[in-house]
Every structure is written in structure tokens, then in C-alpha cells.
Design a protein around this motif. Structure first.
Motif, PDB file in Angstrom:
ATOM      1  N   GLY A 127       0.788  -1.217   0.000  1.00  0.00           N
ATOM      2  CA  GLY A 127       0.000   0.000   0.000  1.00  0.00           C
ATOM      3  C   GLY A 127       0.822   1.269   0.000  1.00  0.00           C
ATOM      4  O   GLY A 127       1.935   1.336  -0.530  1.00  0.00           O
ATOM      5  N   HIS A 140       1.891   4.258   7.690  1.00  0.00           N
ATOM      6  CA  HIS A 140       1.255   3.420   6.678  1.00  0.00           C
ATOM      7  C   HIS A 140      -0.203   3.844   6.574  1.00  0.00           C
ATOM      8  O   HIS A 140      -0.941   3.789   7.550  1.00  0.00           O
ATOM      9  CB  HIS A 140       1.364   1.945   7.082  1.00  0.00           C
ATOM     10  CG  HIS A 140       0.823   1.009   6.049  1.00  0.00           C
ATOM     11  ND1 HIS A 140       0.256  -0.210   6.359  1.00  0.00           N
ATOM     12  CD2 HIS A 140       0.738   1.114   4.702  1.00  0.00           C
ATOM     13  CE1 HIS A 140      -0.130  -0.818   5.261  1.00  0.00           C
ATOM     14  NE2 HIS A 140       0.154  -0.029   4.239  1.00  0.00           N
ATOM     15  N   LEU A 141      -0.620   4.249   5.355  1.00  0.00           N
ATOM     16  CA  LEU A 141      -1.924   4.880   5.193  1.00  0.00           C
ATOM     17  C   LEU A 141      -2.854   4.101   4.268  1.00  0.00           C
ATOM     18  O   LEU A 141      -3.636   4.682   3.515  1.00  0.00           O
ATOM     19  CB  LEU A 141      -1.745   6.316   4.680  1.00  0.00           C
ATOM     20  CG  LEU A 141      -1.013   7.263   5.641  1.00  0.00           C
ATOM     21  CD1 LEU A 141      -0.798   8.621   5.006  1.00  0.00           C
ATOM     22  CD2 LEU A 141      -1.791   7.405   6.950  1.00  0.00           C
ATOM     23  N   GLY A 142      -2.791   2.787   4.336  1.00  0.00           N
ATOM     24  CA  GLY A 142      -3.803   1.989   3.684  1.00  0.00           C
ATOM     25  C   GLY A 142      -3.485   1.521   2.281  1.00  0.00           C
ATOM     26  O   GLY A 142      -2.340   1.535   1.835  1.00  0.00           O
ATOM     27  N   LEU A 143      -4.551   1.096   1.561  1.00  0.00           N
ATOM     28  CA  LEU A 143      -4.481   0.469   0.243  1.00  0.00           C
ATOM     29  C   LEU A 143      -3.581  -0.775   0.278  1.00  0.00           C
ATOM     30  O   LEU A 143      -2.810  -1.025  -0.647  1.00  0.00           O
ATOM     31  CB  LEU A 143      -3.997   1.463  -0.812  1.00  0.00           C
ATOM     32  CG  LEU A 143      -4.841   2.749  -0.978  1.00  0.00           C
ATOM     33  CD1 LEU A 143      -4.263   3.606  -2.090  1.00  0.00           C
ATOM     34  CD2 LEU A 143      -6.298   2.404  -1.259  1.00  0.00           C
ATOM     35  N   GLU A 144      -3.707  -1.549   1.341  1.00  0.00           N
ATOM     36  CA  GLU A 144      -2.854  -2.717   1.551  1.00  0.00           C
ATOM     37  C   GLU A 144      -2.960  -3.738   0.428  1.00  0.00           C
ATOM     38  O   GLU A 144      -2.011  -4.468   0.152  1.00  0.00           O
ATOM     39  CB  GLU A 144      -3.205  -3.400   2.885  1.00  0.00           C
ATOM     40  CG  GLU A 144      -2.837  -2.601   4.122  1.00  0.00           C
ATOM     41  CD  GLU A 144      -3.978  -1.714   4.590  1.00  0.00           C
ATOM     42  OE1 GLU A 144      -4.903  -1.476   3.781  1.00  0.00           O
ATOM     43  OE2 GLU A 144      -3.954  -1.265   5.749  1.00  0.00           O
ATOM     44  N   GLU A 176      -7.306  -4.038  -4.519  1.00  0.00           N
ATOM     45  CA  GLU A 176      -7.589  -2.611  -4.654  1.00  0.00           C
ATOM     46  C   GLU A 176      -6.892  -2.107  -5.915  1.00  0.00           C
ATOM     47  O   GLU A 176      -5.681  -1.914  -5.929  1.00  0.00           O
ATOM     48  CB  GLU A 176      -7.103  -1.867  -3.412  1.00  0.00           C
ATOM     49  CG  GLU A 176      -7.915  -2.222  -2.174  1.00  0.00           C
ATOM     50  CD  GLU A 176      -7.330  -1.647  -0.895  1.00  0.00           C
ATOM     51  OE1 GLU A 176      -8.025  -0.863  -0.215  1.00  0.00           O
ATOM     52  OE2 GLU A 176      -6.183  -1.986  -0.570  1.00  0.00           O
ATOM     53  N   SER A 182      -7.931  10.683  -1.937  1.00  0.00           N
ATOM     54  CA  SER A 182      -8.106  11.045  -0.528  1.00  0.00           C
ATOM     55  C   SER A 182      -8.147  12.559  -0.413  1.00  0.00           C
ATOM     56  O   SER A 182      -7.384  13.254  -1.075  1.00  0.00           O
ATOM     57  CB  SER A 182      -6.960  10.495   0.321  1.00  0.00           C
ATOM     58  OG  SER A 182      -7.078  10.938   1.668  1.00  0.00           O
ATOM     59  N   GLN A 187      -6.049   9.527   5.242  1.00  0.00           N
ATOM     60  CA  GLN A 187      -6.722   8.807   6.316  1.00  0.00           C
ATOM     61  C   GLN A 187      -7.814   7.894   5.770  1.00  0.00           C
ATOM     62  O   GLN A 187      -8.023   6.780   6.273  1.00  0.00           O
ATOM     63  CB  GLN A 187      -7.317   9.798   7.328  1.00  0.00           C
ATOM     64  CG  GLN A 187      -6.277  10.671   8.009  1.00  0.00           C
ATOM     65  CD  GLN A 187      -5.209   9.866   8.730  1.00  0.00           C
ATOM     66  OE1 GLN A 187      -5.534   8.951   9.498  1.00  0.00           O
ATOM     67  NE2 GLN A 187      -3.955  10.196   8.499  1.00  0.00           N
ATOM     68  N   THR A 188      -8.508   8.362   4.730  1.00  0.00           N
ATOM     69  CA  THR A 188      -9.523   7.553   4.063  1.00  0.00           C
ATOM     70  C   THR A 188      -9.347   7.696   2.556  1.00  0.00           C
ATOM     71  O   THR A 188      -8.825   8.703   2.062  1.00  0.00           O
ATOM     72  CB  THR A 188     -10.947   7.995   4.456  1.00  0.00           C
ATOM     73  OG1 THR A 188     -11.142   9.369   4.082  1.00  0.00           O
ATOM     74  CG2 THR A 188     -11.162   7.843   5.960  1.00  0.00           C
ATOM     75  N   TRP A 189      -9.808   6.663   1.829  1.00  0.00           N
ATOM     76  CA  TRP A 189      -9.665   6.629   0.377  1.00  0.00           C
ATOM     77  C   TRP A 189     -10.987   6.244  -0.277  1.00  0.00           C
ATOM     78  O   TRP A 189     -11.734   5.426   0.250  1.00  0.00           O
ATOM     79  CB  TRP A 189      -8.600   5.607  -0.040  1.00  0.00           C
ATOM     80  CG  TRP A 189      -7.229   5.921   0.479  1.00  0.00           C
ATOM     81  CD1 TRP A 189      -6.669   5.481   1.644  1.00  0.00           C
ATOM     82  CD2 TRP A 189      -6.268   6.767  -0.147  1.00  0.00           C
ATOM     83  NE1 TRP A 189      -5.407   5.993   1.783  1.00  0.00           N
ATOM     84  CE2 TRP A 189      -5.112   6.785   0.693  1.00  0.00           C
ATOM     85  CE3 TRP A 189      -6.228   7.497  -1.340  1.00  0.00           C
ATOM     86  CZ2 TRP A 189      -3.974   7.497   0.389  1.00  0.00           C
ATOM     87  CZ3 TRP A 189      -5.099   8.217  -1.655  1.00  0.00           C
ATOM     88  CH2 TRP A 189      -3.977   8.222  -0.792  1.00  0.00           C
TER      89      TRP A 189
END
Length: 369
Positions: A127, A140-144, A176, A182, A187-189
Motif C-alpha cells: 500500500g 502506513h496509510l492503507g491500500l494494503e 484494490e 483522498s 486517512q480515508t480513500w
């Protein structure tokens, strides 16, 4: 043998005669003829750093570079490559696809993990990551489940608005994949462009005059143990006029049938020119040039030179340069560099300076060739 004879007869020969025999022995052993087959070669630096995936030269500090390595993390230099520091160790992933520095804050670095090509040896990522202190610490901000990230764009006036182009898993469907946006600093996607369970976004560009105008390239591909499918009906070009919230596909002038990986570049001098089109609405075929070597899936990134209008560079096994908007191409000089190029960066003021990242590491040129 002469030395052995001299030793045996030492008691029988005068001292001067023995010394003369030893001198002749040394002269014969050290004669130029005995060394004629040896040549000098460079012994350092002798290590290649491997495949370079992305390069950022800091606009206000051009001796500072951030370099992503396909299978080697992220590295930083602040003295134009004299010394390097690894800044991504300990993040749980080694494969890098994209590196972007915030245009408003050079201390903020975004990294998209997972190499951005379709090779069978490709490494995958976990991500998106962000550092606010020049790479000392990371969030680490997501989209794993994106696995392969090809591009990160940051709004030039709003650091909390970010777009991430994700190619998605190579060996399976889903995950994904597509273009994610974002508006809260990661924080959110939200997924704003999607074309199918096998189709991700391989490139996205922004009009420098109007960040709401964007063009994205989708790429349908799948690799198995026995085969590779690098094209499909869901590959194409899409245009947004509202910052990526809505999209429409454009087809005028584009090839019929299935398309593969598409590289995009927008002219810094005339942003109405998107190679090769007017704002991406209609397209003109300029030439048959594609990336060679193992195929476009491994290369195909396209760069518009920031100092020379209509000079575009297509990275490839042997990178190709056009000075007429893609009508004709010439090969980059590889006499003193490794081939298989994947990334290019330009100096903000030195017109003919380039950094070129290849499978064999990072190279620089001062004459643009």
C-alpha cells in the motif's frame, strides 16, 4: 630454477657472480612481456544497485534526490549522489513502485509500494506510506491490497488531496485496483475510477494550470505460471474535469481492439498537448514506436522534457528520445550505462541534466544524451 641453482652453488661461486645471477632472474620475471596480457580495470564502485523504479529531485534543493528501488527500498542523497542513506528500512516491504514529494512541503514524501510493471519477477507491496520528516519516520496509510502502485499525484495547492494509481494484483483478480482519491491526507480513500476486476490504472497526469483536469490510463493484464496477458478491452484513456470524481472514456484516434500498458505525458510548456493529443479528447498516431526488450509491460513510462517543448522520452530496453513530439525517435547513448531504463528525473534549472534509473542502478548525464 635459476634461484635454486644459485642457492646450491652459493659456496662455489664468488659473491658478485651470485648477485648478478639474482638480478638477471628478477629482471626476467618483471619484464614487460610477462605482464603484456594484463590491463587496468575499475574496481569501484563495483556494485550495481538494481532496478530503479522512480526518482524525485527536490525542486528547491536539486542536490537532494529521493530514489525508489524496485527491490531495494527507498534511498536519499543530499549531496548529488556522493553518499546515500536508506530511509525506508523497517517498513515491512522492499518493493517500490512510486515516490512523490509534496510540492508544498519537501519534507513530506509519499511512497507507493509494489513495482509498477508486469514482469514475472515483480515484487509486490502493502500500500501507501507517508513521511512528514524527510524519510526519518513513516506512517502506513492503507491500500494494503493494491500490491502494485504506479503513480501518486498531490494537489499543488492542497496537500491533503492525493490521487493514487493502483495496478492491483498481477497473479489474481480483485484487490484494490484503479484510481483512488483522498481529501484528508490519506486517512480515508475512495475509488474514483474502476474498469474491472482485472484492470487497474497504470498512469495519471494533471493539467498544471487546472488540477481538476486529469487524464488516466487503465490497463487490463494478468499473469499466470504458464502465460501472460498484457492487453484487454478494458485498457483505455479516461478524462476528468472535476478532480477525478467523475470520468469519461475517450477513443477518438486511438487504436481499435485491445490495448496494453499506456504511458502518459503532458507538456509543461503547452499543457493542451498531451502526447499526442489536444487535452486528451482526440488523438493522432505519430509513429509505431513502443518500448522494446521484454515488452511494453516492463517499461512504457513516457516523459515530457520540462525545458524543451516536444522533446519526449520513452523509457525502454534502450530508451528512445523524440524531438518532434513522437514522429521520429533516436536511441539514448548507452555506451557508458546499463540498459533497461524505468525512471527519469530532470534538474529544475540545468536544461540538459538528467538522472536515468535502470536495471543497473542510477546514471546521470549533463548533455541530455
Amino acid at each position: 630454477m635459476r634461484g635454486m641453482i644459485c642457492a646450491v652453488l652459493l659456496c662455489a661461486l664468488p659473491q658478485a657472480a651470485c648477485a648478478q645471477a639474482e638480478d638477471e632472474t628478477e629482471a626476467g620475471a618483471l619484464s614487460s612481456g610477462n605482464f603484456s596480457g594484463l590491463e587496468f580495470r575499475s574496481i569501484g564502485p563495483a556494485f550495481m544497485s538494481g532496478r530503479i523504479s522512480d526518482i524525485e529531485i527536490l525542486e528547491d534543493s536539486p542536490a537532494s534526490w529521493i530514489v525508489g528501488v524496485g527491490s531495494g527500498g527507498v534511498w536519499r542523497t543530499d549531496n548529488a549522489g556522493t553518499t546515500w542513506e536508506p530511509i525506508f528500512d523497517g517498513q515491512g516491504v522492499y518493493s517500490i513502485g512510486a515516490v512523490t514529494v509534496d510540492p508544498q512541503n519537501p519534507h513530506t514524501i509519499w511512497v507507493g509500494t509494489g513495482e509498477n510493471h508486469g514482469g514475472r519477477h515483480v515484487g509486490y507491496g502493502n500500500g501507501i506510506h507517508r513521511s512528514r520528516d524527510g524519510g526519518q519516520t513513516w506512517d502506513h496509510l492503507g491500500l494494503e491490497n493494491s500490491e502494485h502502485i504506479s503513480e501518486i499525484l498531490i494537489h499543488p495547492e492542497d496537500s491533503d488531496t492525493i490521487w493514487v494509481a493502483a495496478q492491483g494484483p498481477l497473479w489474481s483478480s480483485g484487490g484494490e485496483r484503479g484510481l483512488f482519491k483522498s481529501t484528508d491526507g490519506g486517512q480515508t480513500w475512495s475509488q474514483v475510477l474502476s474498469a474491472g476486476e482485472w484492470t487497474g490504472v497504470t498512469d495519471v497526469v494533471m493539467d498544471p494550470r487546472n488540477p481538476d483536469r486529469m487524464v488516466a490510463a487503465t490497463w487490463q493484464r494478468h499473469r499466470t505460471v504458464a502465460a501472460y496477458m498484457g492487453a484487454g478491452p478494458e485498457s483505455g484513456l479516461h478524462v476528468s474535469e472535476d478532480g477525478g470524481d467523475t470520468w469519461r472514456e475517450v477513443t477518438v484516434g486511438l487504436p481499435d481492439g485491445n490495448m496494453g500498458k499506456i504511458g502518459l505525458a503532458i507538456s509543461p510548456q503547452n499543457p493542451d498537448v498531451l502526447y499526442a493529443a489536444n487535452r486528451g479528447e482526440s488523438w493522432t498516431r505519430m509513429s509505431d514506436t513502443v518500448s522494446g526488450g521484454t515488452g511494453p509491460h516492463y517499461y512504457q513510462e513516457l516523459y515530457a522534457h520540462p525545458h524543451h517543448f516536444d522533446r519526449i522520452i520513452l523509457v525502454s530496453n534502450t530508451t528512445q528520445i523524440s524531438s518532434d513530439g513522437g514522429a521520429t525517435f533516436r536511441g539514448l547513448n548507452n555506451e557508458n550505462k546499463h540498459v533497461d531504463d524505468h525512471a527519469i528525473a530532470f534538474h529544475p534549472t540545468a536544461e540538459d541534466y538528467m538522472l536515468v534509473g535502470s536495471d543497473g542502478g542510477l546514471y546521470e548525464t549533463h548533455d541530455g544524451d
